[in-house]
Design a protein around this motif. Sequence first.
Motif, mmCIF file in Angstrom:
data_model
loop_
_atom_site.group_PDB
_atom_site.id
_atom_site.type_symbol
_atom_site.label_atom_id
_atom_site.label_comp_id
_atom_site.label_asym_id
_atom_site.label_seq_id
_atom_site.Cartn_x
_atom_site.Cartn_y
_atom_site.Cartn_z
ATOM 1 N N ARG A 158 0.834 -1.209 0.000
ATOM 2 C CA ARG A 158 0.000 0.000 0.000
ATOM 3 C C ARG A 158 0.866 1.255 0.000
ATOM 4 N N GLN A 159 1.936 1.255 0.791
ATOM 5 C CA GLN A 159 2.847 2.397 0.813
ATOM 6 C C GLN A 159 3.500 2.595 -0.553
ATOM 7 N N PHE A 160 3.900 1.504 -1.198
ATOM 8 C CA PHE A 160 4.541 1.592 -2.507
ATOM 9 C C PHE A 160 3.623 2.278 -3.517
ATOM 10 N N PHE A 161 2.371 1.835 -3.617
ATOM 11 C CA PHE A 161 1.470 2.418 -4.615
ATOM 12 C C PHE A 161 1.087 3.855 -4.257
ATOM 13 N N CYS A 162 0.874 4.135 -2.982
ATOM 14 C CA CYS A 162 0.563 5.511 -2.575
ATOM 15 C C CYS A 162 1.736 6.444 -2.862
ATOM 16 N N TYR A 199 -9.213 4.629 -8.603
ATOM 17 C CA TYR A 199 -8.466 4.336 -7.378
ATOM 18 C C TYR A 199 -7.767 5.567 -6.794
ATOM 19 N N ALA A 200 -7.905 6.706 -7.429
ATOM 20 C CA ALA A 200 -7.178 7.912 -7.003
ATOM 21 C C ALA A 200 -7.407 8.248 -5.529
ATOM 22 N N ASP A 201 -8.651 8.204 -5.084
ATOM 23 C CA ASP A 201 -8.929 8.535 -3.677
ATOM 24 C C ASP A 201 -8.248 7.548 -2.736
ATOM 25 N N ASP A 202 -8.222 6.275 -3.109
ATOM 26 C CA ASP A 202 -7.585 5.256 -2.275
ATOM 27 C C ASP A 202 -6.075 5.470 -2.175
ATOM 28 N N LEU A 203 -5.487 6.038 -3.207
ATOM 29 C CA LEU A 203 -4.037 6.200 -3.266
ATOM 30 C C LEU A 203 -3.545 7.538 -2.722
ATOM 31 N N THR A 204 -4.443 8.467 -2.516
ATOM 32 C CA THR A 204 -4.059 9.819 -2.118
ATOM 33 C C THR A 204 -3.708 9.935 -0.644
ATOM 34 N N ASP A 205 -4.424 9.218 0.214
ATOM 35 C CA ASP A 205 -4.222 9.334 1.657
ATOM 36 C C ASP A 205 -3.628 8.040 2.196
ATOM 37 N N ILE A 206 -2.333 8.051 2.456
ATOM 38 C CA ILE A 206 -1.649 6.828 2.879
ATOM 39 C C ILE A 206 -2.161 6.314 4.216
ATOM 40 N N ASN A 207 -2.512 7.201 5.135
ATOM 41 C CA ASN A 207 -3.000 6.753 6.442
ATOM 42 C C ASN A 207 -4.320 5.996 6.301
#
Length: 141
Positions: A10-14, A43-51
Motif C-alpha cells: 500500500r505504501q509503494f502504490f501511494c 483508485y485515485a482517492d484510495d491512493l491519495t491518503d496513505i493513512n
Amino acid sequence: MFNPSQNEVRQFFCETYRKHRANEILTPIEAIASDWVLQHPEYADDLTDINTALTADYSVENGRTNPFLHLSMHLSIAEQISIDQPPGIRAAATALTQRLQSEHEAHHRIMECLGEMIWNSQRSGLPPDGAAYIDCIKRKV
C-alpha cells in the motif's frame, strides 16, 4: 523472492502515485506501476491518503475492490511478460492483447487465470502450475 507486507504494498502504490503527481523521478518499477495506476483513475482517492490506505478494509464483505491487489496483479503480470516467466506467457499475452485490441483488457483476463492458479496452488498445497496458467490464458484467446 520478494514478499512485501500488505502495508509495504500500500505504501509503494501511494508513494508512486504521490511522486507521479509531484512530477518527481520514478524508479523503473514505479514507472511501470504508475502506468497502471493512471489507467485506474477510480483508485485515485484510495491512493491519495496513505493513512487511510493503511487501515482500509477491502474485504469481500464490504463489496469494494481492493485497488492494491488489483494494481499488484497488473504489476506482476507486466513483470511476468517482460521476462517471459512462466515460459510462454509473453506469446500468450501478446496474442490475447491483439485479439482484444487492449493490453488493459488482456491483463484483466490474465488476472482471472493468475487468481485461479494461485487458488489451486493454495488449495492443493502444491507449487503454482505455470503450464496450467499459460493454458488458461491461451483459452482466453
